[in-house]
Enzyme design. Structure first.
Site, mmCIF file in Angstrom:
data_model
loop_
_atom_site.group_PDB
_atom_site.id
_atom_site.type_symbol
_atom_site.label_atom_id
_atom_site.label_comp_id
_atom_site.label_asym_id
_atom_site.label_seq_id
_atom_site.Cartn_x
_atom_site.Cartn_y
_atom_site.Cartn_z
ATOM 1 N N GLY A 46 0.833 -1.197 0.000
ATOM 2 C CA GLY A 46 0.000 0.000 0.000
ATOM 3 C C GLY A 46 0.867 1.247 0.000
ATOM 4 N N GLU A 137 -3.510 3.033 5.148
ATOM 5 C CA GLU A 137 -3.279 4.070 4.124
ATOM 6 C C GLU A 137 -4.176 5.297 4.351
ATOM 7 O OE1 GLU A 137 -0.647 3.715 2.577
ATOM 8 O OE2 GLU A 137 -0.427 1.578 2.981
ATOM 9 N N HIS A 140 -2.734 7.626 6.774
ATOM 10 C CA HIS A 140 -1.703 8.515 6.210
ATOM 11 C C HIS A 140 -2.322 9.822 5.709
ATOM 12 C CE1 HIS A 140 2.129 6.441 6.278
ATOM 13 N NE2 HIS A 140 1.608 5.336 5.760
HETATM 14 ZN ZN ZN Z 1 2.456 3.485 5.783
#
Ligand code: ZN
Length: 169
Positions: A46, A137, A140
């Protein structure tokens, strides 16, 4: 094909809340293509746009096993619209924190809503590694790295282990 440089912690871009994408155009399509190439090259399962220095809400994932055909997903403005109360523990790593691994507990299933590369809304139910990866993800995009999901003591151990690996390399 372009391999993009991956940003490492503690770069401040990794702590940035990323912006919603308001229209899906050629730039976004090209970015997702390059992000996938970068992810496969690393290799990883990812990658989020801030990890290549771009603060847009875009992620790519491919959690297919090595003996399975590739199963890439390109997701714009992904959001969790539902997740299970039941959690699973998985050892996670991150291309922006090379050499660091720690057990993280997350909901075992997740429903994600996103725009695909044609700008069409999709809703997908995920479980297992894919669910975990997408949650990692999406974090993030909100400036959250996986160390924030583990206790300081456990993270200290992960940092020690990473240092050891680096010194032996
Ligand atoms: Zn990461």
């Amino acid at each position: 094909m372009t391999i993009l440089p991956i940003v490492w912690a503690p770069d401040p871009v990794l702590k940035t809340k990323c912006l919603h994408v308001t229209s899906v155009g050629e730039a976004e399509k090209q970015l997702m293509k390059d992000m996938l190439e970068t992810m496969y090259n690393a290799p990883g399962v990812g990658l989020a746009a801030p990890q290549v220095g771009i603060t847009k809400r875009i992620i790519v994932v491919d959690c297919a096993r090595t003996d399975e055909p590739p199963a890439p997903y390109k997701m714009i403005n992904p959001e969790l619209i539902d997740s299970s109360k039941e959690e699973v523990i998985n050892e996670e790593g991150c291309l922006s924190l090379p050499g660091h691994y720690a057990d993280v507990s997350r909901p075992s299933t997740a429903r994600v809503r996103y725009l695909d590369e044609n700008g069409n809304q999709q809703i997908m139910d995920t479980e297992g590694l894919l669910a975990v990866c997408i949650q990692h993800e999406i974090d993030h995009l909100d400036g959250i790295t996986f160390d924030q999901h583990v206790s300081p003591m456990i993270w200290k151990e992960a940092v020690e282990q990473a240092k050891k690996k680096l010194n032996n390399a």
